[in-house]
Write an enzyme that holds these catalytic residues in place. Sequence first.
Site, PDB file in Angstrom:
ATOM      1  N   CYS A   1     -72.655  24.727  55.547  1.00 52.59           N
ATOM      2  CA  CYS A   1     -71.750  23.779  54.877  1.00 52.59           C
ATOM      3  C   CYS A   1     -70.896  22.974  55.863  1.00 52.59           C
ATOM      4  O   CYS A   1     -70.387  21.915  55.521  1.00 52.59           O
ATOM      5  CB  CYS A   1     -70.853  24.509  53.885  1.00 52.59           C
ATOM      6  SG  CYS A   1     -71.803  25.309  52.583  1.00 52.59           S
TER       7      CYS A   1
ATOM      8  N   HIS B   1     -64.642  19.915  52.393  1.00 57.50           N
ATOM      9  CA  HIS B   1     -65.907  20.445  51.867  1.00 57.50           C
ATOM     10  C   HIS B   1     -65.695  20.819  50.402  1.00 57.50           C
ATOM     11  O   HIS B   1     -64.696  21.431  50.039  1.00 57.50           O
ATOM     12  CB  HIS B   1     -66.310  21.663  52.688  1.00 57.50           C
ATOM     13  CG  HIS B   1     -67.500  22.376  52.138  1.00 57.50           C
ATOM     14  ND1 HIS B   1     -68.628  21.711  51.706  1.00 57.50           N
ATOM     15  CD2 HIS B   1     -67.739  23.700  51.930  1.00 57.50           C
ATOM     16  CE1 HIS B   1     -69.506  22.598  51.267  1.00 57.50           C
ATOM     17  NE2 HIS B   1     -68.993  23.806  51.384  1.00 57.50           N
TER      18      HIS B   1
ATOM     19  N   ASN C   1     -71.329  22.449  45.093  1.00 53.70           N
ATOM     20  CA  ASN C   1     -71.379  22.607  46.545  1.00 53.70           C
ATOM     21  C   ASN C   1     -72.756  22.151  47.028  1.00 53.70           C
ATOM     22  O   ASN C   1     -73.748  22.840  46.812  1.00 53.70           O
ATOM     23  CB  ASN C   1     -71.120  24.074  46.898  1.00 53.70           C
ATOM     24  CG  ASN C   1     -71.103  24.322  48.398  1.00 53.70           C
ATOM     25  OD1 ASN C   1     -71.463  23.436  49.184  1.00 53.70           O
ATOM     26  ND2 ASN C   1     -70.700  25.506  48.792  1.00 53.70           N
TER      27      ASN C   1
HETATM   28  N1  COA Z   1     -70.173  33.670  35.231  1.00 57.49           N
HETATM   29  C1  COA Z   1     -69.483  34.666  34.666  1.00 57.49           C
HETATM   30  N2  COA Z   1     -69.050  35.732  35.340  1.00 57.49           N
HETATM   31  C2  COA Z   1     -69.326  35.795  36.654  1.00 57.49           C
HETATM   32  C3  COA Z   1     -70.029  34.796  37.310  1.00 57.49           C
HETATM   33  C4  COA Z   1     -70.463  33.703  36.548  1.00 57.49           C
HETATM   34  N3  COA Z   1     -71.159  32.681  37.082  1.00 57.49           N
HETATM   35  N4  COA Z   1     -70.136  35.129  38.616  1.00 57.49           N
HETATM   36  C5  COA Z   1     -69.513  36.300  38.775  1.00 57.49           C
HETATM   37  N5  COA Z   1     -69.024  36.706  37.596  1.00 57.49           N
HETATM   38  C6  COA Z   1     -68.303  37.941  37.263  1.00 57.49           C
HETATM   39  C7  COA Z   1     -68.616  39.068  38.216  1.00 57.49           C
HETATM   40  O1  COA Z   1     -69.841  39.701  37.854  1.00 57.49           O
HETATM   41  C8  COA Z   1     -67.444  39.972  38.010  1.00 57.49           C
HETATM   42  O2  COA Z   1     -67.614  40.695  36.829  1.00 57.49           O
HETATM   43  P1  COA Z   1     -67.132  42.237  36.730  1.00 57.49           P
HETATM   44  O3  COA Z   1     -65.655  42.163  36.962  1.00 57.49           O
HETATM   45  O4  COA Z   1     -67.551  42.591  35.365  1.00 57.49           O
HETATM   46  O5  COA Z   1     -67.869  42.930  37.822  1.00 57.49           O
HETATM   47  C9  COA Z   1     -66.303  38.986  37.787  1.00 57.49           C
HETATM   48  O6  COA Z   1     -66.909  37.726  37.429  1.00 57.49           O
HETATM   49  C10 COA Z   1     -65.452  38.794  39.032  1.00 57.49           C
HETATM   50  O7  COA Z   1     -66.338  38.669  40.128  1.00 57.49           O
HETATM   51  P2  COA Z   1     -65.839  38.268  41.539  1.00 57.49           P
HETATM   52  O8  COA Z   1     -67.014  37.970  42.424  1.00 57.49           O
HETATM   53  O9  COA Z   1     -64.807  39.255  42.015  1.00 57.49           O
HETATM   54  O10 COA Z   1     -65.146  36.910  41.086  1.00 57.49           O
HETATM   55  P3  COA Z   1     -64.154  35.988  41.806  1.00 57.49           P
HETATM   56  O11 COA Z   1     -62.933  35.859  41.012  1.00 57.49           O
HETATM   57  O12 COA Z   1     -64.022  36.306  43.255  1.00 57.49           O
HETATM   58  O13 COA Z   1     -64.940  34.617  41.689  1.00 57.49           O
HETATM   59  C11 COA Z   1     -66.338  33.249  43.038  1.00 57.49           C
HETATM   60  C12 COA Z   1     -66.247  34.510  42.210  1.00 57.49           C
HETATM   61  C13 COA Z   1     -67.742  33.119  43.606  1.00 57.49           C
HETATM   62  C14 COA Z   1     -66.037  32.077  42.147  1.00 57.49           C
HETATM   63  C15 COA Z   1     -65.282  33.331  44.162  1.00 57.49           C
HETATM   64  O14 COA Z   1     -65.382  34.549  44.856  1.00 57.49           O
HETATM   65  C16 COA Z   1     -65.421  32.221  45.134  1.00 57.49           C
HETATM   66  O15 COA Z   1     -65.188  31.099  44.791  1.00 57.49           O
HETATM   67  N6  COA Z   1     -65.756  32.518  46.397  1.00 57.49           N
HETATM   68  C17 COA Z   1     -65.988  31.520  47.390  1.00 57.49           C
HETATM   69  C18 COA Z   1     -67.346  30.962  47.170  1.00 57.49           C
HETATM   70  C19 COA Z   1     -67.624  29.753  48.006  1.00 57.49           C
HETATM   71  O16 COA Z   1     -66.859  28.831  48.030  1.00 57.49           O
HETATM   72  N7  COA Z   1     -68.762  29.784  48.678  1.00 57.49           N
HETATM   73  C20 COA Z   1     -69.249  28.720  49.439  1.00 57.49           C
HETATM   74  C21 COA Z   1     -68.493  28.581  50.708  1.00 57.49           C
HETATM   75  S1  COA Z   1     -69.274  27.382  51.671  1.00 57.49           S
END
Ligand code: COA
Length: 325
Positions: free
Chosen positions: A115, A252, A282
């Site tokens: 990215c 980004h 993204n």
């Molecule tokens: N829809 C619904 N629920 C989802 C989901 C989706 N698309 N993706 C994950 N979940 C669920 C998980 O399974 C988890 O459920 P559980 O509590 O029953 O186990 C819950 O949501 C929380 O998961 P978690 O991964 O802890 O969520 P989060 O609050 O951290 O949000 C992201 C997940 C991916 C949105 C977040 O971690 C994030 O934005 N990270 C950075 C990602 C990024 O920017 N990557 C690219 C960088 S270049």
Amino acid sequence: MTKTRSIIRGVGAYLPEKILTNAELAKMVDTSDEWIQQRVGIKERHIAAEGQFTSDLAVAAAQQALDAAGMTPHDIDLIIVATTTPDYTFPAAATLVQMKLGMHHGMAFDLQAVCSGFVYAVATADSYLQNGLASRALVIGAETFSRLLDWTDRGTCVLFGDGAGAVIMERVEIADGAPDRGVLASALRSDGHHWDKLYVDGGPSSTKGVGHVRMQGPEVFRHAVGKITDVVYDTLDKAGYTVDDLDWFVPHQANRRIIDGAGAKLGLPPEKVVITVDRHANTSAASVPLALSVAVADGRIKEGDLVMLEAMGGGFTWGASLIRW
Ligand code: COA
């Protein structure tokens, strides 16, 4: 005495026709429009058509950037394509772009910093231009990231999209007393100890296959805001500016909450932050030039404005570039 600078002469973009909405995704995996919008701020993303490759997206963006610059491929002697999703393991997508633009001259190579690829590519092109290795660079961020997604993994498949953005950079000599323009400073960083927090579980040397994106989302989130703001401050320091001097922040476009967090930590007014993650998701290396192209096309970014580009991604890699437009 003159100063050598790399000036942005034109910007271009391309988004594939097909739009995939959150509602459509909710039919494929256990997710909802509400969850995606609330956690990442994405409403929809574009997906490349069957048979449409990264180099095709790149060429479309490149042609627009060339038109905006009033140049032809003949004027270009360096092509860098920032991508993690090249058409083939080799040759570089950049050489395919070179061929499709009808060029036999100059040099072309890919840059792989996920990215952060476009910001790395701007800094790399700037160095080549500064050192006299090239005079005019076509710098592209292009991805068909949809091809790396595990469409059964709701934690990753909702986050990404396809697209391409491009800029033309030209080496110019700025006379003493003339207004300064171009790339003023860049800062690039990486730390491979974080490699498995965001990676693809395949490759030519390991599985001999392509693999899928794997991500420890909360870990990526935890590192993002601090790393982004550090490198933005470094870049401002190098150029002798402060956050208050910035006209535009073009981050980004991974996640609305990361962008808002970084903007708040830097103390930037939200109206100075360019946001396209809602429409593009993204697009990895394409995200910054796509956002740039939107803000240039709608007249927000104008000649003389001070613009900060920033990105962070797999590796981890991260970086920023400060440009006087
Ligand atoms: N829809 C619904 N629920 C989802 C989901 C989706 N698309 N993706 C994950 N979940 C669920 C998980 O399974 C988890 O459920 P559980 O509590 O029953 O186990 C819950 O949501 C929380 O998961 P978690 O991964 O802890 O969520 P989060 O609050 O951290 O949000 C992201 C997940 C991916 C949105 C977040 O971690 C994030 O934005 N990270 C950075 C990602 C990024 O920017 N990557 C690219 C960088 S270049």
